[in-house]
Write an enzyme that holds these catalytic residues in place. Structure first.
Site, PDB file in Angstrom:
ATOM      1  N   GLU A 274       0.757  -1.219   0.109  1.00 47.52           N
ATOM      2  CA  GLU A 274      -0.185  -0.003  -0.066  1.00 47.52           C
ATOM      3  C   GLU A 274       0.772   1.274  -0.040  1.00 47.52           C
ATOM      4  OE1 GLU A 274      -2.783  -0.418   3.315  1.00 47.52           O
ATOM      5  OE2 GLU A 274      -3.768  -2.121   2.381  1.00 47.52           O
ATOM      6  N   HIS A 297      -7.944   1.513   1.920  1.00 47.76           N
ATOM      7  CA  HIS A 297      -7.715   0.893   3.254  1.00 47.76           C
ATOM      8  C   HIS A 297      -8.668   1.938   4.200  1.00 47.76           C
ATOM      9  CE1 HIS A 297      -5.043  -1.721   6.135  1.00 47.76           C
ATOM     10  NE2 HIS A 297      -6.281  -1.430   6.801  1.00 47.76           N
TER      11      HIS A 297
HETATM   12  N1  LIG Z   1      -9.927  -2.663   6.285  1.00 51.45           N
HETATM   13  C1  LIG Z   1      -9.852  -1.895   7.514  1.00 51.45           C
HETATM   14  O1  LIG Z   1      -9.571  -0.814   7.681  1.00 51.45           O
HETATM   15  C2  LIG Z   1      -9.659  -2.810   8.678  1.00 51.45           C
HETATM   16  C3  LIG Z   1     -10.185  -1.931  10.057  1.00 51.45           C
HETATM   17  C4  LIG Z   1     -10.197  -2.869  11.131  1.00 51.45           C
HETATM   18  C5  LIG Z   1      -9.630  -4.177  11.000  1.00 51.45           C
HETATM   19  N2  LIG Z   1      -9.187  -4.706  10.055  1.00 51.45           N
HETATM   20  C6  LIG Z   1      -8.592  -5.861   9.948  1.00 51.45           C
HETATM   21  O2  LIG Z   1      -9.687  -6.979   9.680  1.00 51.45           O
HETATM   22  C7  LIG Z   1      -9.444  -8.332  10.471  1.00 51.45           C
HETATM   23  C8  LIG Z   1     -10.286  -8.850  11.339  1.00 51.45           C
HETATM   24  O3  LIG Z   1     -10.408  -7.788  12.452  1.00 51.45           O
HETATM   25  P1  LIG Z   1     -11.240  -8.340  13.679  1.00 51.45           P
HETATM   26  O4  LIG Z   1     -11.152  -7.443  14.561  1.00 51.45           O
HETATM   27  O5  LIG Z   1     -12.220  -9.079  13.438  1.00 51.45           O
HETATM   28  O6  LIG Z   1      -9.978  -9.520  14.357  1.00 51.45           O
HETATM   29  P2  LIG Z   1     -10.226 -10.693  15.257  1.00 51.45           P
HETATM   30  O7  LIG Z   1      -8.873 -10.947  15.977  1.00 51.45           O
HETATM   31  O8  LIG Z   1     -11.345 -10.296  16.068  1.00 51.45           O
HETATM   32  O9  LIG Z   1     -10.703 -11.900  14.364  1.00 51.45           O
HETATM   33  C9  LIG Z   1      -9.940 -12.472  13.573  1.00 51.45           C
HETATM   34  C10 LIG Z   1     -10.437 -14.175  13.351  1.00 51.45           C
HETATM   35  O10 LIG Z   1      -9.716 -14.600  12.126  1.00 51.45           O
HETATM   36  C11 LIG Z   1      -9.318 -16.020  12.625  1.00 51.45           C
HETATM   37  N3  LIG Z   1      -8.385 -16.489  11.956  1.00 51.45           N
HETATM   38  C12 LIG Z   1      -7.320 -16.256  11.770  1.00 51.45           C
HETATM   39  N4  LIG Z   1      -6.569 -16.839  10.774  1.00 51.45           N
HETATM   40  C13 LIG Z   1      -7.569 -17.603  10.194  1.00 51.45           C
HETATM   41  C14 LIG Z   1      -7.524 -18.414   8.972  1.00 51.45           C
HETATM   42  N5  LIG Z   1      -6.420 -18.651   8.524  1.00 51.45           N
HETATM   43  N6  LIG Z   1      -8.576 -19.258   8.702  1.00 51.45           N
HETATM   44  C15 LIG Z   1      -9.542 -18.825   9.456  1.00 51.45           C
HETATM   45  N7  LIG Z   1      -9.950 -18.220  10.448  1.00 51.45           N
HETATM   46  C16 LIG Z   1      -8.714 -17.375  10.820  1.00 51.45           C
HETATM   47  C17 LIG Z   1      -9.069 -15.964  14.063  1.00 51.45           C
HETATM   48  O11 LIG Z   1      -9.309 -17.101  14.888  1.00 51.45           O
HETATM   49  C18 LIG Z   1     -10.238 -14.766  14.423  1.00 51.45           C
HETATM   50  O12 LIG Z   1     -11.212 -15.277  14.993  1.00 51.45           O
HETATM   51  C19 LIG Z   1      -7.987  -7.984  10.892  1.00 51.45           C
HETATM   52  O13 LIG Z   1      -6.872  -8.554  10.038  1.00 51.45           O
HETATM   53  C20 LIG Z   1      -7.797  -6.463  10.922  1.00 51.45           C
HETATM   54  O14 LIG Z   1      -6.651  -5.980  10.923  1.00 51.45           O
HETATM   55  C21 LIG Z   1      -9.282  -4.014   8.870  1.00 51.45           C
END
Ligand SMILES: NC(=O)c1ccc[n+]([C@@H]2O[C@H](COP(=O)([O-])OP(=O)(O)OC[C@H]3O[C@@H](n4cnc5c(N)ncnc54)[C@H](O)[C@@H]3O)[C@@H](O)[C@H]2O)c1
Length: 414
Positions: A274, A297
């Site tokens: 990015e 993003h």
């Molecule tokens: N686009 C954006 O602006 C933005 C904003 C906030 C969060 N995010 C991203 O979104 C994602 C999810 O956030 P969250 O708060 O729900 O996180 P979280 O940690 O609550 O949930 C992540 C889930 O993914 C599961 N997981 C991990 N690897 C896996 C795999 N290979 N297969 C299946 N399940 C798997 C974990 O067990 C967990 O339940 C994160 O990567 C976070 O950085 C992006």
């Protein structure tokens, strides 16, 4: 409040607590801290290492977002610092082991933008199903293409959520309300909300889902999680979304599957590479494809989320500074407190060795300091104990507590 450098002598009043908030943190954060009487300085931009070292002198609480780096050198130059608030989700910009070693608490806002990401995902799923992006682009180009071909309702379709954490599970609830059948796959055991059904493998999910959306975390094993093989297993003409981590998806493979028509549309908010700064060029295999929505993003970037982050992290900093509360700390053992009102309280971060508590209490007993309440929590190599005592503890006792070989940091709060 006072800290152990070199050892505590006197209490700091709320009006002596100095706070530095960088990177244009939402005004509600500063207001909340000022409400407690703290001296709050705010600056719009991030600071480089040397500028930060200069600015941080005498500062007890530091607030940053994602572009100020807290290195070991910065921490070494900040003996008064007791806590860092990352007014964002990630804490990669902070040398966490170095902060932990010095007993400096780190807080972030893991949930404040969950809803914003969910709402964007919902908006994109419907936009892709109705080919809104294409239709709007046609109109801007003066083309009137009134046709139902390739446009679908989402009602009755199957949404496959990979990663059923904070975002994935909230998306599940809202998607069901729209008429989706929801299935999910997570590597951990997760409670299925509503009528959602858990898949035991990702393959099972891919074969039955009309829309596949990734919400996994950034653990190293997730690099390349979704490549040509996984895309080939998706249903023909299904939709794909990634609003989680850019490294999880092979974008070249995704381009091929969109060009072949196997995947009917995609929405991507995160990318393997990015641009670092506003205005830097954006390069991607996915540019220029039909029915592909690309966003910079911004999944979690809403004014509501920023405001919530400001309030949430400021409340954690205030609770820690005034009462020693470490609920949801990223690095210190957690102790939850009912309120930030304390009588006389000692907050001691220590190495997690056998017998520390006995030594602390023995020392207090020798000095006839009566313990009224006590909470202990440990996390890996660190322990944290809050001890409420009947009266303010004198400098000699504090000096002895600070001198215990296990003591990392000691504060007296009142
Ligand atoms: N686009 C954006 O602006 C933005 C904003 C906030 C969060 N995010 C991203 O979104 C994602 C999810 O956030 P969250 O708060 O729900 O996180 P979280 O940690 O609550 O949930 C992540 C889930 O993914 C599961 N997981 C991990 N690897 C896996 C795999 N290979 N297969 C299946 N399940 C798997 C974990 O067990 C967990 O339940 C994160 O990567 C976070 O950085 C992006």
């Amino acid at each position: 409040m006072t800290t152990t450098d070199p050892f505590p002598t006197s209490l700091l009043g709320d009006e002596d607590v100095r706070v530095l908030l960088l990177e244009n943190i939402h005004i509600d954060g500063a207001d909340f801290l000022r409400g407690k009487g703290y001296q709050v300085e705010t600056r719009d931009g991030a600071l480089g290492e040397d500028e930060l070292i200069e600015a941080i002198q005498g500062v007890h609480l530091l607030g940053i977002r994602s572009t100020t780096y807290i290195t070991e050198k910065v921490l070494d130059a900040a003996p008064d610092l007791i806590a860092i608030g990352a007014f964002c989700i990630g804490t990669n910009q902070i040398d966490l082991p170095a902060a932990t070693e010095r007993g400096i608490a780190v807080f972030n806002a893991p949930y404040s933008n969950t809803r914003s990401v969910v709402e964007l995902a919902i908006a994109e799923i419907i936009s892709l199903a109705r080919r809104l992006h294409e239709k709007s682009t046609d109109m801007h180009n003066g083309v009137w293409n009134k046709s139902a071909a390739g446009s679908h309702e989402v009602r009755g379709r199957t949404l496959g959520i990979v990663g059923y954490g904070n975002i994935g599970s909230q998306l599940s609830v809202i998607a069901e309300a729209l008429g989706f059948k929801v299935v999910f796959y997570d590597i951990d055991d997760k409670l299925a909300l509503g009528n959602a059904k858990r898949c035991s493998t990702i393959e099972e999910l891919l074969q039955i889902s009309d829309v596949v959306t990734l919400h996994v975390d950034g653990r190293p094993g997730n690099a390349g999680l979704f490549g040509a093989e996984e895309m080939a297993q998706m249903k023909p003409r299904s939709l794909f979304l990634n609003l989680s981590r850019g490294i999880a998806v092979d974008t070249a493979a995704l381009r091929q599957h969109i060009e072949s028509g196997h995947i009917a549309g995609a929405a991507l908010d995160v990318f393997p590479v990015e641009p670092k700064r506003q205005g830097d060029p954006f390069e991607s295999d996915l540019r220029g494809l039909p029915n592909v929505i690309l966003t910079p993003h911004v999944g979690g970037s809403t004014e509501e989320a920023q405001q919530d982050i400001g309030r949430f992290v400021a409340s954690k900093l205030r609770s820690y500074a005034s009462a020693g509360g470490t609920s949801l700390s990223v690095n210190l053992p957690e102790i939850n407190l009912p309120s930030d009102a304390t009588k006389h309280r000692l907050a001691l971060v220590h190495r997690n060795h056998p017998g520390v508590l006995a030594r602390i209490n023995g020392l207090l007993g020798e000095h006839e300091v009566n313990i009224e309440a006590q909470s202990l929590s440990t996390r890996g190599e660190l322990g944290y104990v809050l001890t409420d005592v009947a009266a303010e503890v004198g400098p000699d006792v504090l000096k002895e507590l600070a001198g215990l070989p296990e003591t990392v940091r000691l504060r007296q709060l009142s």
